[in-house]
Each structure stands twice: as structure tokens, then as C-alpha cells.
Design a protein around this motif. Sequence first.
Motif, short mmCIF file in Angstrom:
data_model
loop_
_atom_site.label_atom_id
_atom_site.label_comp_id
_atom_site.label_asym_id
_atom_site.label_seq_id
_atom_site.Cartn_x
_atom_site.Cartn_y
_atom_site.Cartn_z
N GLY A 255 0.80 -1.21 0.00
CA GLY A 255 0.00 0.00 0.00
C GLY A 255 0.84 1.26 0.00
N VAL A 256 1.88 1.30 0.83
CA VAL A 256 2.77 2.46 0.88
C VAL A 256 3.48 2.64 -0.46
N THR A 257 3.91 1.54 -1.06
CA THR A 257 4.64 1.61 -2.33
C THR A 257 3.76 2.18 -3.45
N VAL A 258 2.55 1.68 -3.56
CA VAL A 258 1.64 2.16 -4.60
C VAL A 258 1.23 3.60 -4.34
N ALA A 259 0.88 3.91 -3.10
CA ALA A 259 0.44 5.26 -2.77
C ALA A 259 1.55 6.28 -2.98
N GLY A 260 2.81 5.85 -2.85
CA GLY A 260 3.93 6.76 -3.05
C GLY A 260 3.94 7.36 -4.44
N ARG A 261 3.39 6.68 -5.42
CA ARG A 261 3.35 7.18 -6.79
C ARG A 261 2.10 8.00 -7.07
N LEU A 262 1.17 8.02 -6.11
CA LEU A 262 -0.10 8.72 -6.33
C LEU A 262 -0.30 9.90 -5.39
N SER A 263 0.34 9.87 -4.22
CA SER A 263 0.01 10.83 -3.18
C SER A 263 0.43 12.25 -3.49
N ASP A 264 1.41 12.44 -4.38
CA ASP A 264 1.83 13.80 -4.72
C ASP A 264 0.78 14.51 -5.57
N GLN A 265 0.26 13.82 -6.57
CA GLN A 265 -0.63 14.46 -7.54
C GLN A 265 -2.09 14.07 -7.41
N ARG A 266 -2.40 12.93 -6.82
CA ARG A 266 -3.78 12.45 -6.77
C ARG A 266 -4.21 12.02 -5.36
N GLY A 268 -6.56 13.20 -3.44
CA GLY A 268 -8.01 13.13 -3.32
C GLY A 268 -8.56 11.81 -3.81
N GLN A 269 -7.99 11.31 -4.92
CA GLN A 269 -8.45 10.03 -5.47
C GLN A 269 -8.10 8.88 -4.53
N VAL A 270 -6.92 8.96 -3.89
CA VAL A 270 -6.53 7.90 -2.95
C VAL A 270 -7.52 7.84 -1.80
N VAL A 271 -7.88 9.01 -1.26
CA VAL A 271 -8.85 9.06 -0.17
C VAL A 271 -10.21 8.53 -0.64
N ALA A 272 -10.62 8.95 -1.85
CA ALA A 272 -11.94 8.57 -2.37
C ALA A 272 -12.05 7.08 -2.65
N SER A 306 -5.06 0.55 4.39
CA SER A 306 -4.82 1.41 5.55
C SER A 306 -3.54 2.22 5.40
N PHE A 307 -2.48 1.57 4.97
CA PHE A 307 -1.21 2.28 4.87
C PHE A 307 -1.13 3.14 3.62
N ALA A 308 -1.84 2.78 2.57
CA ALA A 308 -1.92 3.65 1.40
C ALA A 308 -2.59 4.97 1.78
N LEU A 309 -3.69 4.88 2.50
CA LEU A 309 -4.41 6.07 2.92
C LEU A 309 -3.59 6.86 3.95
N GLY A 310 -3.03 6.17 4.93
CA GLY A 310 -2.26 6.86 5.96
C GLY A 310 -1.04 7.56 5.42
N SER A 311 -0.28 6.91 4.53
CA SER A 311 0.93 7.53 3.99
C SER A 311 0.59 8.72 3.10
#
Length: 392
Positions: A255-266, A268-272, A306-311
Motif C-alpha cells: 500500500g505504501v509503495t503504490v500510494a507513493g506514486r499517487l500521493s503527490d498528484q492524486r 483526493g483520489q486515494v482518499v476517495a 490502511s497504509f496507502a491512505l495513511g501515507s
Amino acid sequence: MPLPLYLLAMAVFAMGTSEFMLAGLLPDIAADLGVTVGTAGTLTSAFALGMVIGAPLMAALARNWPRRSSLLGFVLAFATAHVVGALTTSFPVLFATRVVAALANAGFLAVALTAAAALVPSTYKGRALAVLLSGTTVATVVGVPGGSVLGTLLGWRSAFWAVAVLCLPATVGILKGIPAGRVHTEATGQPRLRAEFAQLTRPPLMLVLVLGALVNAATFGGFTFLAPVVTGTAGLGAWWIPVALVLFGTGSFAGVTVAGRLSDQRPGQVVAVCGPLLLIGWPTLAALAHEPIVLLPLVFALGALSFALGSTLITRVLYEAADAPTMAGSYATTALNIGAVVGPLLAATTLSTGAGRVGPLWASGLLIAITLLIALPLRPVLTPDRNTEVLP
């Protein structure tokens, strides 16, 4: 990503291992030092409280130091605390070393979060934090079970020695990869501490801090009481507990690895996406925990979500607190540890209700519901500036 970033992650791995490994070592510590298991359990509380208090305190004390000096001092203090802990025969001394280790851990993480973001271009903060926080997720997969096994084979003191040794590569990374100068040049100046604390009055920053605390409370509320669900509700043998914990940890790493590529630009989508899936996932796990074929895959999925959202929320803290460069990491660290303390306490209150062993899982779902009720109406706050450079 630069090599020093991975060496900082090694220190985070050692610290994460230390934070969680006591669960498997408490009976041996109690027997060796002549205290009850309940008394030995206060070592965990001491560490958690030290993390909550230590993040802003240590960051404030170290704000005028060069980052390299701060990180080096914290990691050496952390290692020294574990050496003393491995040698002592006194429970009060061991208790004191846990407080010192927690303060050093909190200070290190608070500074490392901002240092990691500074090692990469401004639009790569999420990716840098994903690498840094992978140290914690790997600790849940490898470090915690490994510490338990090491303690069983060679005694609990060997686990403390191992954590101290793991800090050595991080010292090399700090000395070789972190600039020796101060955070800001004299030309730009450094904000006053009062001005950095004033950033906490900004609604967008407070929003992501509250959301981060709620998500972490849900995560650790369910994770802390996973063992009785595995053996009691699902009816599996005790050796399935580490399997479930490894699955959760492996999911968190993914989750952290995937979210790391999305959390800078997207973000809102990760949360949604992750928020509603967690809202469905925790109650589903509670309702179907008696089915091992459902339990184990869900544990993996919930760790990832959980960790994608948290990170992602941690990344947003650093963006929103850009005008608090020396304190931003401490704000994120404090929020996450408040969640880690409060979540299990709230979850524990459900064990005596009709829900029984799966009560904490229902509590995690409720915490996610509260998170979404706050986040979704304010989703534009979680959207980065449209002028920010888009990554390829």
C-alpha cells in the motif's frame, strides 16, 4: 531515489522493530527482571507516550541544528538506549531506556520526514516518504517476527542488541548523504518557532492531521487485537498468528509503495478509493472472521488500504506545513502516534461488549466512517495545487 534515503529507511526499520517487538518478549522480560507481565507491559505504554510527547519537543529543540547533526544524534541515542537496555538487570533502568528510545525515535522521524522530502525534487515528496515509511512496514513483516524468534532462541536481550546493530548503516547514510549545513541559508532565513506553531491554526493542515490520526487509530485498533480473532473467532492454531501479521505487514508495504506514486498528484483520489473500501472492509472482516479463507486475504487487503491512505495523509501534512519546515515532520509524527495510542484503547473497550473478539474490527470501521464524514465534503482541500508540475 537517492541511497541515503534507503539508509534512513533502515533506521526507521530498526525503530519500528523496537516499537512492536516487545509484544513477543514481555513474558521473558518479566521473568528475567522479577516483575509481573502487566508491569512489563508498561514498557509499551512508556514508548508510545514518549513518541507522542517527543515528536514536537525534540523537533523544537533540534530546529536550529543542522539536519545531519540532529539525525545522527537521535540515531546514536536510540542505539545507546538499546545497548543499555540489553545490559541492565533493573526494570526501572529498562523503563527509562524505553522512554529515551521513544524520544530519540520521535525526534529522528520528525526530522527524517522533512529531510527525506528535501533529498528529492519538490514534486516527489510522496515517493520519498513511501521509501522512508517502508522501513516501518518492513518491520511488521520481518523485524517484529524476527525479533520474537531471536528472543526465543537467544533471549530477549539479543533482540535489543540486534536493534542497536541495525542502526549502524543509518549512521553511514547520514554522514555520507545528508548535507552538513543548516536547513535554510541566512538569505532566506528560518521561520520563528512561534510562526511554525502558528501553522497549526490553518484549517487545511489541521484537517489532514485529524484525518491521519483517525486513520491510524482505525489501523492500530484492528491490528492490535488481530491475534485473538485468528485463534478464537477463526479457530486457527497459534502459529497462524504470525502468518496473519506478516500478511498485514506485506499488504502495508504494498500500500505504501503504490500510494507513493499517487500521493503527490492524486491524494483526493486515494482518499476517495481507499476510504470507502476500508469502510466496507473492516465490518466485512468482523462479520466473516470465522471463515479463514476470507480472513487471511482481507487482512492483506486492509493492511494495503490502511497504509496507502495513511501515507498519503502524511504526505499532505508536509505539503500543507511547507511554511513550518523544521516542525512539519513532528506534526505528522504526533498525529500518527496519537492515533496509535487512542485506537487500541478505544478498540479494547469493545471487547467486553456483545461483539466480543471482533469488537475492535467494528470500532475500526466506525473510525473510518468518521474519517470519511469529515474528509469527503472537504475533498478539494486534499487536491494539490493545479500549478504543481505533473509527474511523467
